[in-house]
Scaffold this active site. Structure first.
Site, PDB file in Angstrom:
ATOM      1  N   SER A  18      23.836   1.941  40.912  1.00 32.92           N
ATOM      2  CA  SER A  18      23.642   2.920  41.977  1.00 32.92           C
ATOM      3  C   SER A  18      24.950   3.607  42.348  1.00 32.92           C
ATOM      4  O   SER A  18      26.008   2.976  42.428  1.00 32.92           O
ATOM      5  CB  SER A  18      23.070   2.241  43.217  1.00 32.92           C
ATOM      6  OG  SER A  18      21.763   1.780  42.990  1.00 32.92           O
ATOM      7  N   GLY A  19      24.850   4.906  42.603  1.00 36.26           N
ATOM      8  CA  GLY A  19      26.012   5.683  42.994  1.00 36.26           C
ATOM      9  C   GLY A  19      26.872   6.144  41.843  1.00 36.26           C
ATOM     10  O   GLY A  19      27.739   7.008  42.012  1.00 36.26           O
ATOM     11  N   ASP A  38      20.210  11.162  49.257  1.00 35.17           N
ATOM     12  CA  ASP A  38      20.888   9.902  48.935  1.00 35.17           C
ATOM     13  C   ASP A  38      22.286  10.181  48.385  1.00 35.17           C
ATOM     14  O   ASP A  38      22.529  10.105  47.182  1.00 35.17           O
ATOM     15  CB  ASP A  38      20.046   9.114  47.924  1.00 35.17           C
ATOM     16  CG  ASP A  38      20.583   7.710  47.704  1.00 35.17           C
ATOM     17  OD1 ASP A  38      21.407   7.247  48.519  1.00 35.17           O
ATOM     18  OD2 ASP A  38      20.177   7.079  46.708  1.00 35.17           O
ATOM     19  N   HIS A  66      22.417   4.936  49.854  1.00 33.96           N
ATOM     20  CA  HIS A  66      21.705   3.656  50.006  1.00 33.96           C
ATOM     21  C   HIS A  66      22.603   2.447  49.743  1.00 33.96           C
ATOM     22  O   HIS A  66      22.260   1.333  50.130  1.00 33.96           O
ATOM     23  CB  HIS A  66      20.458   3.626  49.110  1.00 33.96           C
ATOM     24  CG  HIS A  66      20.727   3.395  47.664  1.00 33.96           C
ATOM     25  ND1 HIS A  66      20.759   4.407  46.722  1.00 33.96           N
ATOM     26  CD2 HIS A  66      20.962   2.253  46.973  1.00 33.96           C
ATOM     27  CE1 HIS A  66      20.991   3.902  45.527  1.00 33.96           C
ATOM     28  NE2 HIS A  66      21.122   2.591  45.654  1.00 33.96           N
TER      29      HIS A  66
END
Length: 347
Positions: free
Chosen positions: A231-232, A134, A85
């Site tokens: 994120s990530g 994701d 994402h």
């Protein structure tokens, strides 16, 4: 000639100068100068330099400040793992950069290295609405050089009992409060717990929105969680029998940040182990099945990420010298030279 057994042992177990890869055998190990275990990223605290040496900052230099967009994890000298994402609206990845070995983004320091993105591989079945699959890989334009501040993450294959690990940590440069719109300059870390997926999927929690390839981590009462900008980034869990950490998850999504019964949701790295094999071209597509043959090929491939090196059960045996066969060639050459010197002296 009584020195020959000693010389042979040294030739096998003492690497010749410049022949050993700086990244060999270092996965999942924190810097000796660092410490982990903060009891209080929302609800976290400043991380020590080298605490999470596989964590990277993925940046778009066209953005204000450091340009930080998402986190990621180094899983081989030329591959970074992150969330799909993060790149959903990206049309041109070439200006982006990856910073590794930094603690403070405004002042990278001498240990930091910067690479650009050669290739972006987003999971072919990623669904943005539900955040299914994701996961994404970034291939760097040049391999990194490992050091105390830069090390690769240990990626768990299907044999690792991930759900039994109890000492887990999140880290990143994301928002430190639920109301904050910006990211933090100093790396944050926090300890979290893995939460049973059935509990997370219950009606009073996420009500069936958790996928089989997700992990749930945080606390039922909230207060500590990843947030925007994390994120990530990695969910790292310490091995119960060594000082190594496993990269068990990457930060994917959640409802708000640090809310009651709304812990962070992470993509399970273990679930996508075979997908990683194929994307990194370590096995052919046709063999990308959860078989021991595929996993063994992956673990011995030259550019593969590594497992933690096991401690020798019987110190002093040759099994405690875990060098690849090709690494032994210079050692045998040195041994031969030493033998020739000894023969000349005897003559």
């Amino acid at each position: 000639m009584t020195l020959l057994p000693v010389l042979a042992l040294l030739a096998l177990c003492w690497p010749a100068h410049g022949t050993r890869d700086s990244c060999v055998g270092t996965c999942g190990i924190q810097s000796p100068a660092s410490r982990y275990g903060s009891s209080r990223v929302v609800g976290g605290s400043d991380a020590q330099p080298g605490a999470w040496p596989w964590l990277v900052s993925i940046q778009d230099p066209r953005k204000a400040g450091s340009g930080h967009v998402c986190g990621g994890s180094l899983i081989s000298p030329q591959w970074v793992l992150s969330a799909a994402h993060c790149f959903f609206t990206v049309r041109d990845i070439t200006p982006w950069r990856v910073v590794i070995g930094a603690t403070q983004l405004a002042h990278l320091g001498p240990e930091a290295q910067v690479r650009h993105v050669k290739r972006l591989l987003v999971h072919e079945h990623y669904v943005s609405v539900s955040e299914e699959n994701d996961i994404a890989l970034l291939e760097l334009d040049q391999p990194i050089r490992c050091s105390d501040a830069i090390r690769m993450a240990c990626v768990p294959d299907p044999s690792i009992p991930v759900l039994e690990l109890t000492n887990c940590y999140v880290s990143g440069w994301g928002s430190t409060t639920t109301s904050s719109a910006g990211f933090t300059d100093v790396l944050q870390e926090a300890k979290v717990r893995l939460i049973d997926a059935k509990v997370c999927n219950s009606s009073r929690w996420y009500g069936g929105q958790i996928h089989p390839h997700n992990l749930c981590a945080g606390y039922p009462w909230g207060g500590i969680d990843t947030c925007q900008g994390d994120s990530g980034g990695p969910l790292s869990c310490k091995d119960d029998h060594s000082d190594h950490f496993w990269l068990v998850g990457l930060t994917s999504w959640g409802r708000g940040c640090a809310r009651v019964r709304r812990p962070g949701i992470y993509t399970s790295i273990q679930h996508f182990y075979d997908w990683l094999l194929v994307q990194m071209e370590l096995v052919p597509v046709v063999t990308a099945t959860p078989t021991s043959e595929a996993r063994n090929h992956f673990l011995i491939a030259p550019t593969a990420f590594q497992r933690p090196r096991p401690m020798p059960t019987q110190p002093g045996r040759f099994s405690s010298c875990p060098f690849p066969l090709e690494k032994l060639v210079p050692f045998f050459t040195r041994l031969q030279e030493l033998l020739q010197v000894l023969r000349r002296r005897e003559a």
